[in-house]
Design an enzyme around this catalytic site. Structure first.
Site, PDB file in Angstrom:
ATOM      1  N   GLY A 151     -15.306  -7.245  11.778  1.00  0.00           N
ATOM      2  CA  GLY A 151     -15.007  -6.055  10.982  1.00  0.00           C
ATOM      3  C   GLY A 151     -14.823  -6.409   9.519  1.00  0.00           C
ATOM      4  N   ARG A 160      -4.933  -2.853  17.409  1.00  0.00           N
ATOM      5  CA  ARG A 160      -5.073  -2.784  18.863  1.00  0.00           C
ATOM      6  C   ARG A 160      -4.133  -3.775  19.551  1.00  0.00           C
ATOM      7  NH1 ARG A 160      -9.235   0.509  20.251  1.00  0.00           N
ATOM      8  NH2 ARG A 160     -10.564   0.355  18.418  1.00  0.00           N
ATOM      9  N   ASP A 182     -10.712 -13.797  14.731  1.00  0.00           N
ATOM     10  CA  ASP A 182     -10.734 -14.636  15.916  1.00  0.00           C
ATOM     11  C   ASP A 182     -12.137 -14.916  16.451  1.00  0.00           C
ATOM     12  OD1 ASP A 182      -8.134 -15.252  16.239  1.00  0.00           O
ATOM     13  OD2 ASP A 182      -7.747 -13.900  17.919  1.00  0.00           O
ATOM     14  N   ARG A 206     -21.963  -7.986  14.511  1.00  0.00           N
ATOM     15  CA  ARG A 206     -21.629  -8.780  15.690  1.00  0.00           C
ATOM     16  C   ARG A 206     -22.951  -9.277  16.274  1.00  0.00           C
ATOM     17  NH1 ARG A 206     -16.177  -7.549  16.035  1.00  0.00           N
ATOM     18  NH2 ARG A 206     -15.732  -5.565  15.035  1.00  0.00           N
ATOM     19  N   THR A 232      -9.442  -9.981   7.963  1.00  0.00           N
ATOM     20  CA  THR A 232      -9.300  -8.834   8.862  1.00  0.00           C
ATOM     21  C   THR A 232      -8.071  -8.066   8.434  1.00  0.00           C
ATOM     22  OG1 THR A 232      -8.545  -8.173  11.058  1.00  0.00           O
ATOM     23  CG2 THR A 232      -8.216 -10.455  10.490  1.00  0.00           C
ATOM     24  N   ASP A 290      -6.048  -6.575  10.239  1.00  0.00           N
ATOM     25  CA  ASP A 290      -5.023  -6.494  11.285  1.00  0.00           C
ATOM     26  C   ASP A 290      -3.910  -7.528  11.157  1.00  0.00           C
ATOM     27  OD1 ASP A 290      -6.244  -4.317  12.448  1.00  0.00           O
ATOM     28  OD2 ASP A 290      -7.487  -5.533  13.760  1.00  0.00           O
ATOM     29  N   ASP A 292      -3.694 -10.394  12.406  1.00  0.00           N
ATOM     30  CA  ASP A 292      -3.367 -10.922  13.726  1.00  0.00           C
ATOM     31  C   ASP A 292      -3.868 -12.349  13.928  1.00  0.00           C
ATOM     32  OD1 ASP A 292      -6.008 -10.236  13.665  1.00  0.00           O
ATOM     33  OD2 ASP A 292      -6.023  -9.175  15.579  1.00  0.00           O
TER      34      ASP A 292
END
Lengths: 328, 328, 328, 328
Positions: free
Chosen positions: C15, C176, C107, C76, C130, C132, C134
């Protein structure tokens, strides 16, 4: 000015819109300027029924010109649809010495004003406040210009992702009955297609147009969809249809939602609100009633409330054409 | 449309303004739509003299609608003030097959266009692009609406500090000859006083007004000053004068400067640019020349370049009055 | 520095996130600074397989530091999950003389890098990109700070409406697997409750909390919900449940969606991207491989890719406590 | 927690900074959470001397987390530099039952706090609030992150014009003693050179660097200059010097000024303010005094006020290097 009016009440009703606070400020300060008292009425007609009033002076409204929403709050009122409710409201106004009203809102607000005036001969002037720009008698409603900027800024962000991933995005914007936001923000956001309530493009032509768009070398696309689009499918169904018929496309949906109603008003909306607020007070003091103050050809003008309610604010055919040309 | 015009050149000249790129995009895509070739001319008239040209198609102008500045760059050209320079420019256009021009800029740009057309009967349409909004024949020039938003956002920030410290701020904004930015952004920014080139308030009345403002309970104030204000003192001298005459005031100055010219264009400016760009091409193809396309009463209209240059874009007296009333 | 590495390839994958362009710019310019060639690889690993390469120099990356998305595009790649695909990619790199890689992503991107390095001993450094946040081994991923600002600006707008109408809003934000965005933007947006994947508040406690909130005098509320919230209902089901159990509440939903991924990066993200991009090149030239460059305690540090992939980036328990306290 | 402290006063002092309101909100709500009363003190130490106090509860601070400036206002107090003034302040606190203080500000604020505590053994905790980030013991002061975003947004706008006209701009930013804003916003804004108080680049090297920059193909440049730059010339003198020595350059100056201090705080500043405000109250209730709460390595930590005042917050040498590399 000499006038029999000594105290003006101001309220906001219906959906909130950026610029409502700037209009309240202008009404309050124009009252002070013309030596008339001013009362703020909370939560629209419901607060009028409940006597939820507050005296307002020039300093009460400081630092609100740049705030979204409405400090007087807004609400829809079922009670105001009853004779009893309106009588109660009238009594509260009389008790408080309020002898004229400025109401800020949309169609529903003006309809309530009409009925109230008919029953009690209460002087009322309306100011068009709604992001949808769907009011006859004004080229711009309060909040509309701000909403357009909010939408194009969101589309600019979405386009970053669309470009990076070669995707097609359906972006749903507000506008149940009118395509003004979709059409203008669609042009401003560089949309490939714009679906509005006023026009039924049809599913086949949409897919054809997207295919043509892709064939012309476009690697990503934005389709702006008004809530009230007449194609007969909601935005998620549109996505499914396009994905089925254009399997080579990665399609996403974004529903912009309520943030379109908020935010600091644009300069345009602040100036418009200031002009309309001042004029509303001046017009009441001149003895006029049942008019909406609006903007036509960059001038502040009056439209009878009845016309404002019944008339239709149409999208400009030239804009639809421009949209077709520049999305080539 | 059938027309003898087969290739249109487009350039930007004078100070850059947000929306210029959106206008370039609209010109390029309208050319493609009407099957006319399009040439981008770099650095205004100077690039025309030097033959600094580039072919442009619909994909050349992707993702520029939301960019400030101008991808074609801009420059002032002394050479274009000479007959030789203009002849050289003409020869470059002929060599490249360009047979009509769209020029985006202000007064100076249009004057150059007039002269060039007189000498070579070269079809030219002008698009008003300048943040100052000082062009006759259009209610809005490209970039003006964006600049207003930039200025009110800056004033909003300055007001945070003014409020926190009970200070008076002089905020200087652009506008050497016209007070449009100062007047509108002043109203939108909630300024207590607005000093514009069109009106000489005078130092005494300024101090008197500020004192009245303080007496009325205002603890902080913003005075918006147009560059070209006629009070006869620059903004730093104003500060000194007020500090001498109101020793109880903590006065500061902020000169907003060049950031007023940049930034992503507002939705209004993007839509205006799209409409004017399309119209400029359509009008050329209809065989017209020496007009400016502009916006009056929300409609795209034509004004002879000569009038656009000579006419004056005046500030609205109603706005001056509104400004007085709501700063009470 | 003397190094055997003569040409570095850079790609973005997964993303997109604001700051990716700033990181690309830093990698390209650090290459120039250290006299190493630089190749941009389009569309992530897929473009590596297809040999979609472009030489990049310092001027290639001008004016991109402030742009959202990624000029190298992202995708992707299923083919990269096959040995054949990776071999093809390796051959393209060798043919072009690329002898080291900087990969920007999350990741999935790092996992691909690990596998590729294991098979071909190809030097690779990862940059965490990213929204996020994360990723283990860095306090901030590229785009996270920008996304937080985007979300609080949207919540600010929604709160205007929530306040004006005394409403409760559920605002769904990205995340998510991790509640970083929800927790931080929830605190920054002044949310009454924040639902994150790391914590199961439970429906009963949510309703109880909202009721307490209302009893304490709050007239409107914002509940921020991470996509991956573990309460077991999506945001629309939450709305229905609360409406059933709190009939006095007017509840609305806003799903912020993809605009969270775009926009001009914040200063923080631009500086972080610049530091990580430079360090990635320096580390490759020092002969290191299979590390992620990240930020810990405001310093740029290295974490083995393997750890970055396996480790968990947890939300700070102190923040959860702070959120409870200040929503009183 | 059980504590002898029953009522906490909170004030803001020195220059205002975005995030101060969010910190006030956090202090007030943490007091409510821990069942301690809270008093807002207006206009910093001056209001403490004058007893300008107001009781504050959780609802008093609603809707301020996103507002710039400080609702408690700020002022510099000469009276607080006298023993009499401080005694008067102490008496007012005692009369009102205030038995501990949270002071939000910078060096000067903390120095006042130290003296006051020494004289009256009054428990005080400091929160670092200043856009300059020049406080030892915290990686970030309140308002710094917001100011960085304000500056890069302004530079982005200026760059639109710089690019369009091939110009060199000197942009002066705040920072009399510390180059944090200049260095970080300079990197974030893509500046070609950054002049900070910590480093004397020298005029010759500046001109040499600009020439090199031009020779490398750059057509426009931004030089970011901190107010306190040590080159010995103000920004207008720099312009003159460069124009004399580089006659081929069109040079402009923009002084960003006070708008750097205002605006809605970034998410980072809101979260930081919330964490520090809560911690300040908790620490007072634990019986601690004369500490500043700050952020180091993303954790809230305590630094003795004395150290916070004496220590120096240095710019990171790595950042200076990164700046050199990516402006190639």
């Amino acid at each position: 000015m000499t006038s029999t009016i000594k105290k003006i009440g101001v309220l906001t009703s219906g959906g909130d819109a950026p610029g409502m606070n700037a209009a309240i400020r202008a009404v309050v300060r124009a009252c002070a300027y013309y030596n008339v008292e001013c009362i703020g009425i909370y939560r629209g007609y419901q607060g009028m029924i409940e006597g939820d009033f507050k005296e307002m002076g020039p300093r009460t409204v400081k630092n609100i010109i740049n705030k979204g929403g409405t400090i007087l709050k807004s609400a829809r009122s079922k009670d105001f649809m009853t004779t009893e409710g309106r009588l109660q409201a009238y009594n509260h106004l009389k008790e408080s010495g309020v002898d004229a009203l400025v109401v800020i809102g949309g169609d529903g607000t003006f309809t309530g004003a009409e009925i109230f005036n008919n029953e009690f001969q209460f002087p009322i002037i309306g100011i068009p406040g709604t992001i949808d720009n769907d009011i006859y008698g004004t080229s711009h409603t309060l909040g509309y210009d701000t909403a357009l900027n909010t939408v194009v800024e969101a589309i600019d962000k979405i386009r970053d992702t669309a470009n990076s991933h070669n995707r097609l995005f359906f972006v749903e914007v507000m506008g149940r009955d009118a395509g003004h936001i979709a059409l203008n923000a669609g042009i401003g956001g560089g949309a490939e297609e714009i679906l509005i309530p006023e026009e039924n493009l049809g599913l086949d032509r949409l897919v054809e147009s997207l295919r043509k768009s892709k064939d012309s070398g476009k690697t990503s696309s934005i389709v702006v969809v008004a809530e009230g689009d007449k194609i007969g499918k909601n935005v998620f169904e549109l996505k499914d249809y396009v994905e089925e018929n254009m399997p080579d496309y990665d399609v996403r949906v974004s529903v912009l939602g309520h943030m379109q109603r908020g935010g600091a008003p644009s300069c345009f909306d602040r100036v418009l609100a200031s002009r309309l607020g001042v004029k509303a007070v001046e017009v009441l003091l001149e003895g006029k009633t049942n008019y909406m103050v609006g903007l036509l050809a960059d001038k502040v003008v009056l439209t009878p409330l009845e016309q404002a309610i019944k008339g239709q604010s149409r999208v400009d055919a030239e804009l639809v054409k421009v949209s077709d040309i520049i999305s080539i």
